[in-house]
Design a protein around this motif. Structure first.
Motif, PDB file in Angstrom:
ATOM      1  N   TYR A  26      -0.703  -7.284  -0.446  1.00 30.60           N
ATOM      2  CA  TYR A  26       0.406  -7.298  -1.252  1.00 30.60           C
ATOM      3  C   TYR A  26       1.315  -7.824  -0.756  1.00 30.60           C
ATOM      4  CZ  TYR A  26       3.647  -3.366  -2.299  1.00 30.60           C
ATOM      5  OH  TYR A  26       5.519  -2.787  -1.973  1.00 30.60           O
ATOM      6  N   SER A  46       4.300   0.066   4.407  1.00 29.32           N
ATOM      7  CA  SER A  46       3.537  -1.872   4.090  1.00 29.32           C
ATOM      8  C   SER A  46       3.351  -2.842   5.598  1.00 29.32           C
ATOM      9  CB  SER A  46       3.628  -2.577   3.091  1.00 29.32           C
ATOM     10  OG  SER A  46       5.364  -2.567   3.675  1.00 29.32           O
ATOM     11  N   SER A 115       3.322  -4.573  -9.645  1.00 29.55           N
ATOM     12  CA  SER A 115       2.410  -3.410  -8.684  1.00 29.55           C
ATOM     13  C   SER A 115       2.870  -2.247  -8.306  1.00 29.55           C
ATOM     14  CB  SER A 115       2.393  -4.505  -6.565  1.00 29.55           C
ATOM     15  OG  SER A 115       3.730  -4.697  -6.711  1.00 29.55           O
ATOM     16  N   TYR A 117       2.310   0.362  -5.277  1.00 26.06           N
ATOM     17  CA  TYR A 117       1.762   1.292  -4.033  1.00 26.06           C
ATOM     18  C   TYR A 117       2.742   2.540  -3.752  1.00 26.06           C
ATOM     19  CZ  TYR A 117       0.796   1.125   0.908  1.00 26.06           C
ATOM     20  OH  TYR A 117       0.657   1.816   2.333  1.00 26.06           O
ATOM     21  N   LEU A 134      -2.739   1.573  -3.763  1.00 23.40           N
ATOM     22  CA  LEU A 134      -2.329   0.268  -4.343  1.00 23.40           C
ATOM     23  C   LEU A 134      -2.497   0.053  -5.615  1.00 23.40           C
ATOM     24  CD1 LEU A 134      -0.725  -2.616  -3.517  1.00 23.40           C
ATOM     25  CD2 LEU A 134      -3.325  -3.610  -3.159  1.00 23.40           C
ATOM     26  N   ALA A 136      -2.435  -3.322  -8.103  1.00 19.54           N
ATOM     27  CA  ALA A 136      -1.852  -4.478  -8.546  1.00 19.54           C
ATOM     28  C   ALA A 136      -2.478  -5.864  -9.817  1.00 19.54           C
ATOM     29  CB  ALA A 136      -2.016  -5.654  -7.492  1.00 19.54           C
TER      30      ALA A 136
END
Length: 410
Positions: A26, A46, A115, A117, A134, A136
């Motif tokens: 990510y 993150s 994505s 998140y 997550l 993606a």
């Protein structure tokens, strides 16, 4: 409808010859705008993707941190123009028209990704934690002139999703009554499932499978996998009373990578070798070092300067075709200092109860980066630009990309 089918074909076909983009799970635009520097900096939910010990550097006065519906998009600077030209060529119904467009863009690289998140995190007195979800996808495309039956277009494509966990504990380093700073020790874990496709799209394949291109390429190239991954990391604030507030960081990412076989329905997690070990999206074990300073500067909320050197043992690999029916060959990328060096700066210009504004800049793989983070009450917005080096050495094939992310958080 034709455009949807065409993009679906692109997302389920090939791979770049000598493709060497560094593997990742990510990319946060807040971090990429700062040159991708985060091994020692931390401070975001993150941070679990670069160093789980960085969770200990989230602001404690923010209490429980909630980031939901973190929708992100990224793409190469010329991707839209390329996609429009290919669509127009496909509308003619002539394979030669598609070949002409791919020849026009031969040697260029295009990426598009999305994505989501979402995470909940908290930094207490000596323990920080984060729980995230997550989902993606990313597509990477490179056309080749006069590819013929050997391939007009090469693609890496994957879609993946799962749960991301992280925790970090702080320890006061005291010896013989003297305080030597604070050591933060973090651990992260991810459980991910993935579908990936890589292969070549040739003119003859287009011609022979015009009525079932999508299913043809899915049947030929698609691989499924499940991963249970673990990361560890530390950060050390060794001169906490110093004006510069220096900090060092070390992370070992994908220290353990446990995979299933290619059938997610019947496989069990195991560490054995299997035919699915070479799929696009495999994360090598990397050791990363970082250093940052946070000097006390008047009139701004914060100033962070950082440097990272990632994958110091060159675990990243080059992916390329063998001559045996599109089999994928891998080898070590080697040591290119510029591709592994990251420099970044972040300046918080506003930070109050109703608004936060942060400006970021840096160098990533020898290319400039820039970004802005904005939060107004519950709405978060981030934008960044960076350039990815696709070849094994910086400067061989540079892909300028742009990122946008919008979410709800507090």
């Amino acid at each position: 409808m034709k455009k949807i089918i065409l993009l679906s074909v692109f997302a389920t076909t090939a791979v770049m010859a000598a493709y060497s983009e560094h593997a990742y799970i990510y990319k946060d635009p807040r971090i990429m705008g700062m040159g991708g520097v985060n091994t020692a900096v931390g401070g975001y939910t993150s941070s679990v993707f670069s160093n789980p010990a960085g969770l200990s550097h989230m602001k404690k006065d923010h209490g429980l941190t909630v980031e939901v519906l973190g929708l992100g998009l990224s793409g190469s600077s010329k991707f839209q123009t390329f996609a429009n030209d290919v669509k127009d060529a496909a509308d003619t119904g002539q394979v030669s028209a598609i070949s002409t467009i791919l020849e026009k863009y031969s040697g260029e690289h295009f990426q598009v990704g999305g994505s989501n998140y979402s995470a909940v995190a908290h930094n207490g007195d000596d323990l920080a934690w984060s729980v995230g979800i997550l989902a993606a996808t990313d597509w990477n495309l490179q056309p080749h002139a006069n590819g013929g039956d050997s391939g007009l277009l090469e693609i890496h494509s994957r879609g993946y999703a799962g749960i991301v966990l992280g925790a970090s504990k702080s320890f006061d380093v005291v010896y013989d009554g003297v305080d030597y700073g604070t050591l933060n020790v973090g651990i992260g874990s991810r459980i991910l499932v993935q579908k990936s496709v890589e292969g070549e799209l040739s003119a003859s394949e287009i011609n022979d499978n015009q009525n079932n291109l999508v299913s043809y390429f899915q049947d030929k190239y698609e691989q499924n996998a499940g991963n249970l991954q673990f990361d560890i990391g530390v950060t050390y604030d060794f001169l906490e009373q110093n004006y510069w507030h220096p900090r060092v960081g070390l992370s070992i990412l994908n220290l353990i990578d446990i995979r299933t076989d290619s059938d997610l329905g019947s496989g069990v997690f195991n560490t054995g070798s299997n035919a699915n070990d070479n799929f696009y999206g495999v994360q090598p074990t990397t050791v990363n070092l970082g250093f940052s300073v946070t000097p006390e500067v008047s009139y701004i909320e914060h100033l962070i300067l950082g440097v990272d050197y990632v994958d110091i043992f060159a675990a990243q690999q080059i992916r390329s075709y063998t001559s045996d029916n599109n089999d994928i060959a891998t080898k070590s990328e080697g040591h290119d200092i510029l591709k592994r060096l990251r420099l970044g700066a972040s300046a918080g210009v506003v930070d109050n109860s109703w608004a936060m504004v942060t400006l970021n800049a840096g160098l990533y793989q020898s290319n400039y980066t820039a970004g802005v983070d904005l939060q107004l009450t519950l709405i978060k917005f981030s934008a960044a630009t960076y350039a990815e080096e696709i070849g094994p050495e910086a400067g061989q094939l540079t892909d300028r990309r742009y990122m946008l992310a919008v979410g709800i958080g507090w």
